[in-house]
Every structure is written in C-alpha cells, then in structure tokens.
Scaffold this active site. Structure first.
Site: not given
Ligand code: GAL
Length: 400
Positions: A147, A205
């Site tokens: 991430d 997301d």
């Molecule tokens: C976001 C990501 C999500 C999930 C989340 C966890 O940045 O896009 O899919 O992984 O973090 O904190």
C-alpha cells in the site's frame, strides 16, 4: 571458446529470469480479501474458517486460491527488527497459517506499505524491505499487497519504493507476487510492471455501490470499469489492472465497502462486476463473508465459464468497442481463437439491444454461447435481445 561459454551462460541466465518472471501471476490472481469483513481484526481463527468455507463452497476448485490477509495483522518488530504478527490475533504465527492454507490447496497473501506505517497505523516496511521480504518468504507467503499510505506524493518516489520492495521479493528466495496499491493517482499502469509489480490498483477503494455520483472518494463498480476500460494496452500476463474487491454478497451490510453510501447493489450489478472484471482481466477477490454467503453470490463467484475468460492464457484485456450513454460493449480474443463479448446496459431501465458483430470488428457468422445461461443460443452474425438495467450479457463466439 571462453566467449561462447560466457554467451551461453548469459542466455541461460536470461531464460531462467524470464521463466521466473513469466510464471508470476501469468493469469490474474484470484482469492478472498480480509479487509472488508475483518478490517481491524483479521485473526487466525476467522481466516481459517473462511479458507475452509472457500474449499467447501467450491471457490477454491473454481480458482480462488489466495487468502489475501490485509492490513492490521502486524504486531510490531522484535528485538532483531523482524516484523511480527500480533500474537493475540495470530497466536500460532503466520507461518502456521500459510502451512495450513498450503495443506488445503490455497495460498497466502499478506499486506504491507511503502512507509513506516500502514494506512491503519500498523508497522510497515520502509527501510526494512529486504528483511521483511525474507521474513515473508520464510513464512511461505505467496503474494504481497503493498500500500502507499503515509508515503510522499510524487511519482518518482513511488517508482523507487515499489522497485525496492520488488527487488527484495525477487531476492527473497520465494516467488511472491507483488500487488501495487497506490490507488491510481500516480498512474501505476505506466511504470508498475517495470518497477516489478504484477498488478496495480487503478482506483481508490471500491464501495458496495454501482456508481459514485457525489465524488465523495469511494468509487462504485461502474467507475472502476470505466477507468479500467481505457487501460487495456497496459495489461497482459504478469501485469494486470486491478479493480479492487468483488462486492457481490455484501448487500450494503458491512465493512469499509459500506462507507460513502455503499448501500448495496442489485444482483444484476453484482453479476456485471464479475462479468466485466473477468473481461478486463482484473484480479478477482471476493470480500463478503464466505461462511454465510448467499446462493446468488456463490453462483456469481463460481461461474466457471466467466472465470475462464479472466484466466484465459492469452491474457488479453477486453477493449471497449462501443460506448454510448446507454450501453458499453466490450470484446476480447481468447487463446483458442474464440471471442468474448459483453453488453452492459448502463441505463435505468431494460433496453432492447442489437449488436452486429461486424461493428465490433468480427466478420462472418458465429456460434453464440450465453455464459450466464450456460447454453448455445444460436448461430448468427449479430445478437439482439433484452438487457436489464445494469445487467451485462456475456457471450462466447465461435466462428462457424
Ligand atoms: C487502503 C487500501 C485498502 C485497504 C486499506 C487497509 O489504502 O486501498 O484496500 O488495504 O488501505 O488499511
């Protein structure tokens, strides 16, 4: 003689590296991701139950091999700076979980971030890339979602940080697929494969809704499809545009997917997401509670004729050949010479569609197989019929 020997060794080395790169995510990874249902509390008991449910529901058999353990599994670092799992959530450790999953024919994905802390505020991998990659390899990890929270905004830093973790994974002694997750702002389709990633998220997301009409941040199914439709040229074996989680089975009930008015979708919308993500070669990862999954969701996830498009070894993402206010039509060639076409009705009411295959660049007559009805519906040079609101018809065409 010596020169020939060096050349031969070089060729061998290039071939070995090529073979190694080739087999990583040669088709889009498929599985189930913990983020939506477990968010802050992924734990070994629930994950094992989920894995068992995936075996029992036929999902593993259909190709969903991975459990993607998302954020919030970490418990900091030990006195040698090795990353460790939260001992309350994973009392037996991650290796035991990976061993269990491997023993039932599954794989384990894990999550980290290109900064000191993850999006959830947990320990991440910046400056510990080699050490963490080795730890992941020693646990038997098969995939890393990486991430980009808490990292600088510029694209050069992103390329560098993803490149560093990719190298670390390659050196770790284990084949670990790298899923880039920087959500799209730095256009990772332009550099993700070169940095060493096998897939990249294309948007922020996804939420459990068809369309984001308010620009609040969370995107809907069609927003993702619309974005990925323009990125066909970047996709191929080992380098996939990633549309984020499949939302079938959620019904607006739970988790981050319900944020930003993610109030749930119709069956047609959930079916469209599966159909279009398969046409577009997105990795496929379910996100509902598989232990309690309804029959409709199961039918959507386990449609093997649709999955066969996603997993087709040619790996050619569909192109959008028609886009009007009412419908989108996608076409893709398949490894055995067939074509798949998908007809999406974007309007708010049922529509009668008429598609001449020549308009799509397909001349002649074709046998038409409906991949949701699972039957051949005729031989023709066109198709016409009703498409319900937000439904996607998917056909496999075989030249006759
Ligand atoms: C976001 C990501 C999500 C999930 C989340 C966890 O940045 O896009 O899919 O992984 O973090 O904190």
């Amino acid at each position: 003689m010596k020169f020939i020997k060096i050349c031969f060794t070089l060729i061998l080395f290039v071939q070995i590296s090529f073979a190694q790169e080739k087999k990583l995510a040669a088709t889009p990874p498929m599985g189930w991701m913990s983020w939506n249902i477990m968010s802050e509390n992924p734990n070994e008991k629930d994950i094992k139950e989920m894995a068992d449910a995936m075996v029992n529901s036929g999902m593993v058999q259909a190709g969903y091999q991975y459990i993607f353990l998302d954020d919030c599994w970490q418990g900091g670092r030990d006195n040698k700076n090795n990353i460790i799992a939260d001992p309350k959530k994973f009392p037996s450790g991650i290796k035991a979980l990976a061993d269990y999953l491997h023993s039932i024919g599954m794989k384990l994905g894990i999550y980290s971030d290109a900064a000191p802390l993850t999006c959830g505020g947990y320990t991440a991998s910046l400056n510990f890339e080699d050490q963490d990659a080795k730890t992941f390899a020693s646990w038997g990890i098969d995939y890393l979602k990486y991430d980009y929270c808490n990292a600088p905004e510029d694209v050069e830093t992103a390329k560098k940080r993803y490149g560093t973790i990719a190298q670390a994974l390659r050196k770790s002694g284990r084949d670990i697929v790298l899923g880039i997750c920087e959500w799209g702002p730095r256009e990772p389709w332009n550099w993700g494969a070169q940095a060493g990633g096998q897939s990249w998220r294309t948007t922020y997301d996804i939420r459990d809704k068809w369309l984001d009409v308010e620009g609040q941040g969370g995107v809907g199914i069609y927003n993702v499809v619309d974005k990925m439709a323009g990125l066909a040229s970047f996709s191929g074996p080992g380098k996939w545009n990633d549309g984020d989680m499949l939302v079938a089975g959620l019904h607006g009930t739970k988790g981050p997917s319900s944020a930003f008015k993610g109030v749930g979708c119709s069956q047609a919308e959930y079916q469209s997401q599966m159909s279009l993500y398969s046409m577009l070669n997105s990795p496929l990862y379910a996100s509902c509670d598989i232990r309690k999954m309804d029959n409709e969701a199961k039918t959507i996830f386990t449609n093997e004729e649709i999955i066969a498009l996603n997993q087709d070894i040619l790996g050619k993402q569909a192109e959008r050949k028609i886009k009007t206010d009412i419908c989108d039509v996608f076409v893709r060639p398949l490894a055995n010479g067939d074509f798949a076409i998908a007809v999406l009705n974007k309007s708010a009411s049922a529509q009668n569609a008429k598609i001449n295959f020549t308009e799509l660049g397909l001349s002649g007559h074709y046998q038409i197989r409906d991949l949701w009805q699972h039957k051949i519906i005729g031989k023709n040079k066109m198709w016409s019929g009703e498409v319900k609101t937000h439904e996607t018809k998917v056909f496999r065409l075989k030249k006759v």
